[in-house]
Enzyme design. Structure first.
Site, PDB file in Angstrom:
ATOM      1  N   CYS A 150       0.810  -1.219   0.000  1.00  0.00           N
ATOM      2  CA  CYS A 150       0.000   0.000   0.000  1.00  0.00           C
ATOM      3  C   CYS A 150       0.842   1.268   0.000  1.00  0.00           C
ATOM      4  O   CYS A 150       0.442   2.278  -0.592  1.00  0.00           O
ATOM      5  CB  CYS A 150      -0.970  -0.003   1.181  1.00  0.00           C
ATOM      6  SG  CYS A 150      -0.177  -0.101   2.801  1.00  0.00           S
TER       7      CYS A 150
ATOM      8  N   ASP B  58      -8.601   5.571  -2.119  1.00  0.00           N
ATOM      9  CA  ASP B  58      -7.733   4.453  -1.733  1.00  0.00           C
ATOM     10  C   ASP B  58      -7.287   3.725  -2.994  1.00  0.00           C
ATOM     11  O   ASP B  58      -7.991   2.850  -3.504  1.00  0.00           O
ATOM     12  CB  ASP B  58      -8.468   3.496  -0.799  1.00  0.00           C
ATOM     13  CG  ASP B  58      -7.511   2.508  -0.136  1.00  0.00           C
ATOM     14  OD1 ASP B  58      -6.375   2.372  -0.619  1.00  0.00           O
ATOM     15  OD2 ASP B  58      -7.895   1.890   0.867  1.00  0.00           O
TER      16      ASP B  58
ATOM     17  N   HIS C   7      -2.413   0.585   7.139  1.00  0.00           N
ATOM     18  CA  HIS C   7      -2.730   0.867   5.743  1.00  0.00           C
ATOM     19  C   HIS C   7      -2.344   2.312   5.424  1.00  0.00           C
ATOM     20  O   HIS C   7      -2.210   3.152   6.321  1.00  0.00           O
ATOM     21  CB  HIS C   7      -4.224   0.648   5.511  1.00  0.00           C
ATOM     22  CG  HIS C   7      -4.629   0.614   4.069  1.00  0.00           C
ATOM     23  ND1 HIS C   7      -4.008  -0.176   3.128  1.00  0.00           N
ATOM     24  CD2 HIS C   7      -5.622   1.286   3.398  1.00  0.00           C
ATOM     25  CE1 HIS C   7      -4.582  -0.003   1.951  1.00  0.00           C
ATOM     26  NE2 HIS C   7      -5.562   0.887   2.095  1.00  0.00           N
TER      27      HIS C   7
END
Length: 672
Positions: free
Chosen positions: A424, A484, A468
């Site tokens: 991520c 995202d 995250h």
């Protein structure tokens, strides 16, 4: 095992007691192994094994200078490791070393007592680093072991069994449990007296106040719990909306993202949070992070209620405590999952979110120029650029992986054009760099996403593996909005949330192979037990103490009320203990006690009789020693014997006790 126990039982008492004490010390020190320098653990283990060998083989202890030399060596090693002999870490190292070295001069009972109480202190130092249920249970065993050794040291000559001492020690601990419970419930609680510096978290999942892209070749999943959440009335948003906000990163030097300094962020009011829909209320139990971050579900308009802390807000919607979180804390918060924030019109402060290091990631800059030149995006707004970038991530062959390898200096270029894989942080960083190249203000938000429900206690669990990174972009008329980009590459990571799972240990792996459901249920049950320990023991705060007083009738309880209630309970317990002791004393044989008083009076007169002598023998010896002067004493002793052994006796014990007080006992006769 049975053979080993038989061999132990055949050892002399000194050797057996020494081995038992060494085992207890090892139990105290073992949980500290991961917190101690490696040399400290190694020396402690070698000293304990060496001392056990000396006990078994009945060999002499090392001389004074050998012990002094070892002490000097360990002091030097402690200073070299910690650069000081003071403080928590250096102090714990010294306590453990001194505890081990003291066993090398364990000769007399006095040395044993010093070792006992040094062991009690070393036992407490375990809680400097962990207050978990496992640590507490281990230290309870160590406490019973030390109490057993202490009781055993007071036993008479011979070789009393250790189980007898263990039963006495357990009974002592049981008698002390009510007082310990009262102290736990009512002793005033204050803020932590110590803190610990945070360790580097590079290479493992979890939160940090910086994000250095491309320097980690392989990311290890950390399955430790970061927080537990209990939603009010079980109103839980969809997992795709469970974003728990942490540090916001806006400055980029080409490899590393950092948060803006406070003077660049602006005033907290500039957060300008605008919410809609029904709020979500919840309670978070946050594990120690040694950082001031307070996790909240995105986004919280009001500061969370954290007992014992002052809470400060930042304009980028993050909440911070006034000191690092070094202990388990529990707080309530309220959030709206539907929100907008930030200015709705372009301001000079937004230029900070467009800055890129000159000369870095040239191919990404060229890609941004190419996208802006496309007719469909010629006059596009931020949302159109976001859609185009996400479409590229979905269709361009990009993959999510925990083993991306080491990136070079231009991390965004490598991700977009060469490797096309990462976790991520790679995806979010490359996305924000592209957005800034397109002229769209953008920043990275770190935190936790998702979570899992523990079906045993209905708490949602956030793990370090849930850490995250996502992006926020600014759009005219809207403000900051969440994007995202990882969801475009790996939808299961965010949407349905296909959980990232670390490799299980040997034992857990074996259970999982036999029955995955059993392994999951065992884990959920154990975490529910731990959560109960956290909620009711570790998180028993001052506010809960005062609430306890309210429940028993206090209108506006204070710390002074706590102290008074505790004092009354302790005085009451002391009086109850004294009453019980008097009652127990009254249950002893009153006839024998009266006989002992008569023996003491004869001894005072100069006649010492054996403790085993019956009243008839005492009467004969008194008559022989004092003659007619002892006639009344002789008659009283014969009546005392008759009261005990005759089938019928006219004299009661109370009458004999009254007569005893009126007797004229013979005076000492030095000539006789």
């Amino acid at each position: 095992m049975n053979k080993f126990m038989r061999e132990i039982s055949t050892l002399p008492r000194d050797a057996r007691d020494t081995l038992f004490l060494l085992i207890v010390i090892a139990l105290i020190v073992l949980p500290q192994a991961e917190n101690l320098p490696w040399w400290c653990s190694a020396i402690t283990a070698m000293v304990l094994v060496y001392r056990g060998t000396l006990a078994i083989e009945a060999r002499p202890l090392p001389g004074k200078w050998a012990r002094v030399g070892l002490l000097v060596l360990t002091l030097a090693a402690t200073y070299a490791t910690h650069r000081t002999l003071l403080g928590r870490d250096a102090g714990v190292t010294l306590v453990v070393i001194l505890l081990a070295l003291k066993t090398l001069e364990l000769r007399a009972r006095r040395d044993a007592f010093v070792l006992f109480f040094l062991g009690f202190f070393a036992m407490l130092t375990n809680f400097f680093y962990s207050q978990s249920l496992i640590t507490a249970f281990t230290m309870l065993l160590a406490l019973l072991g030390l109490l057993t050794a202490l009781v055993n040291a007071h036993m008479p000559v011979g070789k009393p069994p250790l189980m007898l001492a263990a039963r006495t020690a357990s009974w002592m601990a049981l008698l002390g449990a009510p007082i310990m419970l009262a102290l736990f419930l009512l002793f005033p609680r204050f803020a932590p007296l110590w803190g610990t510096p945070a360790d580097a978290m590079a290479g493992r999942t979890g939160l940090s106040n910086t994000m250095r892209v491309g320097t980690i070749a392989e990311l290890a999943l950390d399955d430790r719990i970061a927080a537990r959440i209990k939603f009010e009335n079980d109103r839980v948003p969809p997992q795709s909306q469970l974003y728990f906000r942490g540090p916001v990163l806006a400055q980029f030097d080409g490899r590393e993202w950092t948060a803006l300094p406070s003077w660049l962020r602006g005033a907290p009011a500039s957060g300008n949070l605008r919410t809609s829909g029904q709020p979500v209320r919840y309670e978070i139990t946050l594990e120690p992070s040694h950082r001031p971050w307070l996790l909240t579900l995105d986004a919280a308009q009001s500061p969370p209620e954290v007992p014992g802390f002052e809470v400060l807000g930042t304009p980028d919607l993050q909440w911070l405590a006034n000191r690092p979180i070094t202990d388990l804390v529990r707080y309530r918060a309220e959030s709206h999952t539907q929100f907008e924030s930030g200015p709705t019109r372009r301001t000079p402060a937004l230029r900070t979110y467009l800055a890129l290091p000159p000369g870095t990631n040239p191919r990404t800059a060229a890609l941004a120029a190419e996208m802006r030149a496309q007719p469909a995006l010629a006059n596009a707004d931020a949302q159109a650029f976001v859609r185009a970038a996400l479409q590229r991530l979905r269709t361009g062959g990009y993959t999510y992986t925990l083993e991306p390898g080491i990136y070079g200096n231009d991390t965004a270029d490598e991700f977009w054009f060469d490797r096309k894989e990462g976790f991520c942080e790679h995806i979010a960083s490359a996305f924000v760099v592209l957005m800034r190249g397109l002229g769209v203000p953008a920043r990275i938000v770190t935190g936790y996403q998702g979570g899992e429900l523990n079906s045993v206690d209905n708490f949602w669990v956030l793990r370090q593996s849930d850490a995250h990174a996502w992006a926020e972009v600014w759009q005219e008329g809207v403000g900051w909005m969440r994007v995202d980009p990882t969801g475009a590459v790996a939808p299961g990571r965010v949407g349905q949330f296909q959980r990232l799972v670390p490799q299980p240990g040997l034992f857990a792996g074996a259970i999982g192979t036999l029955s995955p459901t059993l392994a999951q249920n065992v884990r959920a049950a154990w975490e529910a037990v731990n959560n109960g320990w956290n909620q009711w023991v570790l998180n028993y705060t001052q506010s809960r103490q005062l609430n306890l007083l309210k429940s028993i009738g206090f209108q506006a309880p204070s710390l002074e009320d706590l102290a008074y209630v505790l004092l009354y309970l302790l005085v009451g317990a002391s009086l109850a203990g004294a009453g019980w002791a008097m009652w127990e004393r009254s249950q002893h044989d009153p006839w024998l006690r009266l006989l002992a008083q008569a023996r003491a009076r004869l001894a005072k007169a100069g006649l010492k009789v054996p403790e085993t002598a019956p009243p008839r023998q005492m009467a004969a010896q008194a008559e022989a020693r004092f003659g007619p002067a002892a006639q009344a004493v002789r008659d009283w002793l014969l009546k005392l014997e008759a009261q005990r052994y005759a089938e019928t006796s006219p004299a009661s014990l109370a009458a004999l006790r009254s007569e005893f007080r009126r007797l004229n006992w013979p005076a000492p006769n030095p000539k006789r």
